[in-house]
Design a protein around this motif. Sequence first.
Motif, PDB file in Angstrom:
ATOM      1  N   ARG A  23       0.685  -1.163   0.023  1.00 58.73           N
ATOM      2  CA  ARG A  23      -0.130   0.003   0.093  1.00 58.73           C
ATOM      3  C   ARG A  23       1.030   1.146  -0.067  1.00 58.73           C
ATOM      4  NH1 ARG A  23      -2.811  -0.980   4.566  1.00 58.73           N
ATOM      5  NH2 ARG A  23      -1.314   0.473   5.659  1.00 58.73           N
ATOM      6  N   ASP A  24       1.989   1.414   0.713  1.00 55.77           N
ATOM      7  CA  ASP A  24       2.611   2.630   1.265  1.00 55.77           C
ATOM      8  C   ASP A  24       4.001   2.366   0.705  1.00 55.77           C
ATOM      9  OD1 ASP A  24       0.115   3.638   2.246  1.00 55.77           O
ATOM     10  OD2 ASP A  24       0.646   2.568   4.069  1.00 55.77           O
ATOM     11  N   ALA A  28       7.945   3.221   4.096  1.00 59.60           N
ATOM     12  CA  ALA A  28       6.883   3.310   5.274  1.00 59.60           C
ATOM     13  C   ALA A  28       6.727   2.288   6.054  1.00 59.60           C
ATOM     14  CB  ALA A  28       5.483   3.538   4.510  1.00 59.60           C
TER      15      ALA A  28
END
Length: 232
Positions: A23-24, A28
Motif C-alpha cells: 500500500r505505502d 513506510a
Amino acid sequence: MTRIPPADRRAALVQAALRVIARDGVAAATTRRIAGEAGMPLASFHYVFESRDELMAELVNAVVSSEQTDLEPALDASRAPLGIRAAIRSGLQHYFDGVRADPDREKAMFELTQWALREPGFAPLAGRQYDRYYELAERAARDAADLTGSTWNRPVAEVARLLVTLTDGVTIAWLVTRDDAAAERALDFAADALAALAAPVDSADDTDSAAPTDSADHTAGSLLPNPNAGAR
C-alpha cells in the motif's frame, strides 16, 4: 487477555508488513507501522523479531513458501499431465491464479526488490529473494520433468532462471493492466518456449523419435508461467 504464540505473532507481523509495503512502500514499513497494522503494541514486534531486517528476510521466505503452495496441486503425481508442455502450463496457471488471488503479495515483493537495490547495504536482500525464486523454479522444473518422464536439454538451473524471468514479466504486466486474456497468451508462449527445451527420456538420445513425441505434446497442451516468483 489471550496470549498469542510467538509463531502466530511472527506470521501476523509478516502479513501486516506485506500489506503496508504493497500500500505505502518499504520506506513506510517502520516497525511501529507494521505493529499497528497487525493490531499489536510495538513491544510485540521486538518480542519476536530482533530487527526489521529479520522480518524482511522472513517475509521473503513466507512469500516463496506461499508461491510453492500455489504450485503443489499442479505438481501432484496423481494428477500429472501427460506431457511436459501440459505440466509446465498447468504449473504456470496455478502460479498465475495465485497472483490474481493476492496481487498485493506480488506488488509488495516487487517493491521490496526495488527498495533493496536502491538502499545502500540492502542488495543482498534482493539477492536472497531471487535465490529463493530460482530454488523454487528449479524444484518445479525437476518435478515437471520427473512426472512426465522427460529430461531438460539445458542445465536445470538455466531453465529455472528462464522460468523466473518469464513469470516476472507476466506478473508485472498483469499488475499494470489487469488484462487476464493477455496474461494467458503470455503464459501459453512461456509454456511453448520452455517445453522446447525438454524431450522424453527414452528419446533424449534419438532425435528422430523425439521430434514426433514433442509435436504431440505441443498440440495437447495450451501455450505458458511460475515461480516466483514468483514460483512470485
